[in-house]
Design an enzyme around this catalytic site. Structure first.
Site, PDB file in Angstrom:
ATOM      1  N   GLU A   1     -47.803  22.267  -3.217  1.00  0.00           N
ATOM      2  CA  GLU A   1     -48.279  23.661  -3.210  1.00  0.00           C
ATOM      3  C   GLU A   1     -47.178  24.672  -2.889  1.00  0.00           C
ATOM      4  O   GLU A   1     -46.979  25.655  -3.608  1.00  0.00           O
ATOM      5  CB  GLU A   1     -49.426  23.762  -2.187  1.00  0.00           C
ATOM      6  CG  GLU A   1     -50.098  25.101  -2.144  1.00  0.00           C
ATOM      7  CD  GLU A   1     -51.275  25.148  -1.162  1.00  0.00           C
ATOM      8  OE1 GLU A   1     -51.819  24.085  -0.802  1.00  0.00           O
ATOM      9  OE2 GLU A   1     -51.641  26.263  -0.758  1.00  0.00           O
TER      10      GLU A   1
ATOM     11  N   SER B   1     -50.043  31.118   4.810  1.00  0.00           N
ATOM     12  CA  SER B   1     -48.817  30.343   5.021  1.00  0.00           C
ATOM     13  C   SER B   1     -47.625  31.283   5.075  1.00  0.00           C
ATOM     14  O   SER B   1     -47.542  32.235   4.287  1.00  0.00           O
ATOM     15  CB  SER B   1     -48.596  29.362   3.870  1.00  0.00           C
ATOM     16  OG  SER B   1     -49.494  28.293   3.952  1.00  0.00           O
TER      17      SER B   1
ATOM     18  N   ARG C   1     -41.952  25.853   5.096  1.00  0.00           N
ATOM     19  CA  ARG C   1     -43.177  26.532   5.550  1.00  0.00           C
ATOM     20  C   ARG C   1     -43.078  26.569   7.066  1.00  0.00           C
ATOM     21  O   ARG C   1     -43.186  25.540   7.722  1.00  0.00           O
ATOM     22  CB  ARG C   1     -44.423  25.760   5.105  1.00  0.00           C
ATOM     23  CG  ARG C   1     -45.724  26.440   5.533  1.00  0.00           C
ATOM     24  CD  ARG C   1     -46.927  25.590   5.138  1.00  0.00           C
ATOM     25  NE  ARG C   1     -48.178  26.252   5.485  1.00  0.00           N
ATOM     26  CZ  ARG C   1     -48.746  26.218   6.694  1.00  0.00           C
ATOM     27  NH1 ARG C   1     -48.169  25.554   7.681  1.00  0.00           N
ATOM     28  NH2 ARG C   1     -49.881  26.856   6.928  1.00  0.00           N
TER      29      ARG C   1
HETATM   30  N1  ATP Z   1     -63.250  37.034  -6.938  1.00  0.00           N
HETATM   31  C1  ATP Z   1     -62.979  36.621  -5.717  1.00  0.00           C
HETATM   32  N2  ATP Z   1     -63.829  35.802  -5.093  1.00  0.00           N
HETATM   33  C2  ATP Z   1     -63.571  35.361  -3.851  1.00  0.00           C
HETATM   34  N3  ATP Z   1     -62.456  35.690  -3.158  1.00  0.00           N
HETATM   35  C3  ATP Z   1     -61.572  36.496  -3.736  1.00  0.00           C
HETATM   36  C4  ATP Z   1     -61.786  36.996  -5.041  1.00  0.00           C
HETATM   37  N4  ATP Z   1     -60.712  37.749  -5.356  1.00  0.00           N
HETATM   38  C5  ATP Z   1     -59.896  37.732  -4.312  1.00  0.00           C
HETATM   39  N5  ATP Z   1     -60.404  36.996  -3.294  1.00  0.00           N
HETATM   40  C6  ATP Z   1     -59.716  36.786  -1.983  1.00  0.00           C
HETATM   41  O1  ATP Z   1     -58.748  35.792  -2.212  1.00  0.00           O
HETATM   42  C7  ATP Z   1     -58.875  34.755  -1.223  1.00  0.00           C
HETATM   43  C8  ATP Z   1     -58.451  33.448  -1.833  1.00  0.00           C
HETATM   44  O2  ATP Z   1     -57.113  33.585  -2.207  1.00  0.00           O
HETATM   45  P1  ATP Z   1     -56.320  32.473  -3.010  1.00  0.00           P
HETATM   46  O3  ATP Z   1     -57.104  32.165  -4.216  1.00  0.00           O
HETATM   47  O4  ATP Z   1     -54.939  32.953  -3.162  1.00  0.00           O
HETATM   48  O5  ATP Z   1     -56.397  31.297  -1.971  1.00  0.00           O
HETATM   49  P2  ATP Z   1     -56.739  29.775  -2.059  1.00  0.00           P
HETATM   50  O6  ATP Z   1     -55.751  29.163  -2.960  1.00  0.00           O
HETATM   51  O7  ATP Z   1     -58.192  29.570  -2.306  1.00  0.00           O
HETATM   52  O8  ATP Z   1     -56.470  29.432  -0.540  1.00  0.00           O
HETATM   53  P3  ATP Z   1     -55.250  28.747   0.200  1.00  0.00           P
HETATM   54  O9  ATP Z   1     -54.000  29.414  -0.298  1.00  0.00           O
HETATM   55  O10 ATP Z   1     -55.524  28.982   1.628  1.00  0.00           O
HETATM   56  O11 ATP Z   1     -55.389  27.349  -0.259  1.00  0.00           O
HETATM   57  C9  ATP Z   1     -60.320  34.822  -0.805  1.00  0.00           C
HETATM   58  O12 ATP Z   1     -60.466  34.279   0.489  1.00  0.00           O
HETATM   59  C10 ATP Z   1     -60.606  36.296  -0.849  1.00  0.00           C
HETATM   60  O13 ATP Z   1     -60.168  36.936   0.348  1.00  0.00           O
HETATM   61  C1  PAU Z   2     -54.088  24.873   4.325  1.00  0.00           C
HETATM   62  C2  PAU Z   2     -53.408  25.851   3.374  1.00  0.00           C
HETATM   63  C3  PAU Z   2     -51.928  25.540   3.296  1.00  0.00           C
HETATM   64  C4  PAU Z   2     -54.035  25.597   1.985  1.00  0.00           C
HETATM   65  O1  PAU Z   2     -53.471  26.444   1.035  1.00  0.00           O
HETATM   66  C5  PAU Z   2     -53.654  27.322   3.785  1.00  0.00           C
HETATM   67  O2  PAU Z   2     -55.000  27.595   3.787  1.00  0.00           O
HETATM   68  C6  PAU Z   2     -53.035  27.649   5.162  1.00  0.00           C
HETATM   69  O3  PAU Z   2     -51.862  27.853   5.258  1.00  0.00           O
HETATM   70  N1  PAU Z   2     -53.855  27.736   6.234  1.00  0.00           N
HETATM   71  C7  PAU Z   2     -53.380  27.991   7.592  1.00  0.00           C
HETATM   72  C8  PAU Z   2     -53.239  26.678   8.328  1.00  0.00           C
HETATM   73  C9  PAU Z   2     -52.384  26.768   9.602  1.00  0.00           C
HETATM   74  O4  PAU Z   2     -52.902  27.071  10.656  1.00  0.00           O
HETATM   75  O5  PAU Z   2     -51.160  26.601   9.509  1.00  0.00           O
END
Ligand code: ATP
Ligand code: PAU
Length: 514
Positions: A180, A247, A261
């Site tokens: 990732e 992150s 990270r």
């Molecule tokens: N259409 C949508 N539906 C839901 N959330 C959305 C939408 N558009 C933007 N968001 C925001 O984007 C966030 C998710 O972001 P992103 O897709 O970059 O993360 P992810 O890949 O799911 O999570 P992570 O990086 O933690 O794994 C949601 O928590 C919300 O705050």
């Molecule tokens: C777990 C991930 C890396 C998934 O994208 C992200 O949601 C994140 O960075 N969460 C915070 C986790 C932490 O406390 O470091």
């Protein structure tokens, strides 16, 4: 007879970044391979017909082909052109993706983000849909016969593991998995190095008339374009990826493993959207942002002046202005009935500010810790979210005394998908064992914010804080308020102003259930 106009009906290459809420697809439509020697065209003619003219395109992105020509060796892979036998196998997919702007019930193609790449010999297109509709997305591809001849697909994020079997069982597409963080950094490096108009920040609408004048946060609405990565001076920089969680990544150089990270935060986009679902009636992220834009968080947050009164001498001693938040949601703690006088729009705004402020603080400290002046904020929490982008720009400038800058990228949510594809082109495939190992290593390194600070780091922070304190003491207090654009950034980046507030196409509403 030379074929002067080879058709731009391309091979389609796919890549996915699948987080817990949204999935981003990036598509590359590659042009057909060069004609064979029997119908050779001269090189200039060929390249001008292969790549569409971006100036006529609706895209805001211009492709910096001169830069790519000079620096192609620095791209994270050597671009492949499709073998002749591969073309035009994916015409069906191409036509389907080209003809529609919505797919199923939550799939949206983002026309304004597309761009051309001479090096890759085609155009990049961007689509996202809600991850919970993954099975329907696969069925859509399968029932329309779109998967024919697509054997592999770059993939990153948790979904690369979660949905791998579903893709191979239902449509026979093999996921080429990428780590990732590595995919994110690779995507960021690519767009920063090759796309004009990708990077921007927010600045105040006007320059201070005199050093005593305070420019209010609301005035930090001028979108200013920033330059791309041009040389080694760009490094190190910090990436703050605001998805469901957050992150914080330090990037030390252009090489694909030159990053770490460094920490994370559990208070991210998922926190915002989760709390808003609990406390408001909004059914979509777009709606809740719209609601927040009309709310007043000062009815909920306790400000410094609520604690100190408007006593200039006391505030000067404290070195905090009365207008900033002392405690998110703190005002509700001392009310008889906490919900008196507030409504959903104020709650939506206060939750947004709480989430954003927390990220700004950790980002600023991380930048200080690693002595960098650049923080790139990405991830879908920032999608169509000018309120947070402006708050981040203002806060980072404020806390850093105009020495660190918050930067944003137009392709904020698609960087992982792009990076996964680029790494796949390089022939990389993180087997699950390798991914597990990488993630274990980064997990060891990246603990929560407090744990991540070793003794040496804390000493450095204290030293820096001391220096900052003595600088502040010698400065006029007003100099930390919205100073005119800082010379360090202007000189470093060269600047082009975009007159309006961040302009994004308004999100088409997300229809539940794909
Ligand atoms: N259409 C949508 N539906 C839901 N959330 C959305 C939408 N558009 C933007 N968001 C925001 O984007 C966030 C998710 O972001 P992103 O897709 O970059 O993360 P992810 O890949 O799911 O999570 P992570 O990086 O933690 O794994 C949601 O928590 C919300 O705050
Ligand atoms: C777990 C991930 C890396 C998934 O994208 C992200 O949601 C994140 O960075 N969460 C915070 C986790 C932490 O406390 O470091």
């Amino acid at each position: 007879m030379p074929n002067a106009n080879p058709p731009i009906v391309p091979t389609v290459l796919l890549s996915l970044a699948t987080g817990s809420l949204l999935t981003y697809i990036y598509l590359l439509y590659q042009s057909p391979p060069p004609p064979s020697s029997s119908d050779k065209v001269d090189d200039n003619q060929h390249s001008s017909t292969r790549v569409r003219n971006t100036s006529n395109s609706s895209s805001i992105h211009d492709y910096d082909s001169d830069y790519e020509k000079q620096h192609i060796g620095e791209l994270p892979f050597k671009p492949k052109t499709p073998g002749k036998s591969a073309w035009p196998w994916n015409k069906k997919f191409y036509d389907f993706a080209n003809e529609h702007s919505r797919f199923g019930k939550s799939g949206v193609k983002e026309e304004h983000l597309k761009f051309e790449s001479r090096g890759m010999g085609g155009s990049f297109h961007f689509i996202h849909f809600e991850t919970r509709h993954m099975p329907s997305a696969i069925d859509l591809i399968s029932s329309n016969g779109l998967s024919a001849n697509i054997k592999n697909m770059g993939c990153t994020g948790g979904g690369a593991h979660k949905y791998s079997e579903m893709w191979s069982d239902r449509v026979g597409i093999n996921m080429i998995k990428q780590a990732e963080m590595k995919s994110l950094v690779c995507g960021i490096e690519f767009v920063l190095k090759s796309l004009v108009g990708e990077c921007f920040t927010f600045k105040p609408e006007r320059i201070k008339k005199n050093s005593d004048e305070k420019i209010k946060e609301e005035e930090w609405s001028r979108k200013v374009q920033r330059d791309s990565i041009r040389d080694q001076n760009t490094y190190p920089y910090i990436v703050v990826s605001i998805g469901t969680g957050v992150s914080f990544i330090r990037v030390d150089g252009p090489g694909e493993n030159q990053f770490e990270r460094v920490t994370g935060s559990t208070i991210g986009g998922g926190t915002y959207w989760g709390l808003c679902r609990l406390l408001t009636d909004c059914e979509s992220f777009t709606d809740v942002l719209q609601l927040a834009s009309t709310g007043d968080s000062s009815k909920i947050d306790m400000l410094v002046k609520d604690i100190y009164g408007s006593n200039p001498a006391a505030l000067k001693k404290l070195k905090l202005p009365g207008e900033i938040v002392a405690s998110s949601f703190g005002k509700l703690a001392s009310k008889n009935n906490p919900s008196d006088g507030i409504d959903q729009k104020d709650l939506a705004r206060a939750i947004l500010m709480m989430t954003t402020n927390n990220i700004a603080h950790i980002a600023y400290l991380t930048a200080r810790l690693y002595k960098t002046s650049r923080i790139y904020f990405i991830g879908n929490f920032l999608r169509h979210n000018n309120i947070s982008c402006q708050r981040l720009s203002y806060s980072i400038n404020y806390w850093s005394n105009n020495t660190v800058e918050a930067l944003f990228l137009e392709h904020e949510g698609y960087l992982g998908a792009l990076g996964a594809f680029l790494l796949g082109q390089k022939g990389e495939d993180d087997s699950s064992r390798k991914v597990e190992k990488t993630e274990k290593t980064s997990r060891r390194r990246s603990q929560s914010a407090g744990e991540a600070l070793c003794k040496e780091d804390i000493e450095n922070l204290l030293k820096n804080a001391k220096n900052m304190k003595s600088n502040e003491e010698s400065d006029d207090e007003s100099s930390i308020e919205g100073e005119e654009d800082g010379p360090s950034f202007e000189e470093q980046n060269g600047r082009m102003e975009v007159p309006k507030v961040r302009q994004r196409r308004v999100t088409t509403s997300y229809i539940p259930n794909m």
